[in-house]
Design a protein around this motif. Structure first.
Motif: not given
Length: 262
Positions: A5-6, A26-33, A196-204, A206-213
């Motif tokens: 991860g990053l 900070l750290r963003v590892t696979p499977g995490r948001v 929520r589903e993106l890091p857990r998809r069976a195909v492709d 991806c971990a997520v780094l989210l900036v949000e208000h």
């Protein structure tokens, strides 16, 4: 074992006499948001720009899968990282499908000469990219808009097109920059389920780094939240831990007081 991860290690950025980021890790590892929150001016956008290579840090380092990482904006997708833009950032002169195809253009196997000359390899590349883009649009429920011009679509659909373009790159890490901006409650609920589903998809996946208000979105999708205030990390933890941290309340309440007395 190589750390996946990053990771950002003690990043510092200043613009003239203004400190935008100060000793940020900070750290963003696979499977995490991982969410990044904070009041206006906390340094969230600068943090994204550091990861994307638009702003070089004056201090600190970054690693990707344990190796030194010095991002270049034009090569970001080749490193497995894609980002969305505030306000969608779509190309008005292209259809929805063509916009999404641009997200995967770095995977094209044919060179410039093949494309210019219309050689069979270039045709095969275009068909492959087109089908991949259609598949991504279908996954997000907007394949029916493939031939439309982005400007003719509701804002919530354009937001999904921007997300589809980023996902078309098959990133290992997706940077989401305020994706809930301008969306209604129903659209935000659908976005939450998707993120929520993106890091857990069976195909492709991806971990997520989210900036949000939008705090409801952040609290519902993030495994970990990093809170910035005046460029420094003031809290890190799960949504429950961050919600109950006095430093977080101070950061937001302090911002509210400043605005009220301005």
């Amino acid at each position: 074992m190589t750390e996946q991860g990053l990771a950002l290690h003690h990043i510092g950025v200043s613009f003239g006499g203004l400190t935008a980021l100060d000793d940020v890790s900070l750290r963003v590892t696979p499977g995490r948001v991982v969410g990044v929150i904070g009041p206006n001016g906390a340094g969230k956008t600068t943090l994204f720009n550091v990861v994307c290579g638009f702003v070089p840090p004056q201090t600190g380092t970054m690693t990707l899968d344990g190796r030194p990482f010095r991002p270049r904006p034009h090569r970001l997708t080749r490193s497995g990282i894609a980002r969305t833009l505030q306000g969608t950032g779509l190309f008005a002169g292209l259809t929805v499908l063509e916009n999404v195809m641009t997200g995967a253009s770095h995977t094209a196997r044919a060179g410039l000469a093949s494309a210019v000359l219309g050689l069979p390899r270039s045709d095969r590349d275009e068909r492959r990219l087109r089908q991949h883009a259609l598949d991504v649009l279908d996954t997000l429920g907007i394949a029916g808009h493939a031939d439309a011009a982005p400007g003719t679509l509701p804002f919530a659909v354009r937001q999904r097109v921007g997300l589809a373009r980023a996902l078309a790159a098959r990133p290992r890490l997706l940077l989401l920059d305020e994706p809930a901006g301008g969306l209604g409650a129903e659209d935000i609920a659908e976005l939450s389920e998707l993120v929520r589903e993106l890091p857990r998809r069976a195909v492709d996946p991806c971990a997520v780094l989210l900036v949000e208000h939008h705090m409801d979105l952040v609290m519902s999708v993030c495994d970990e939240i990093v809170v910035l205030d005046f460029g420094r990390v003031v809290a890190t933890g799960t949504p429950d831990e961050v919600r109950d941290d006095p430093a977080v309340a101070d950061a937001y309440l302090g911002a509210a007081v400043d605005e009220a007395t301005a």
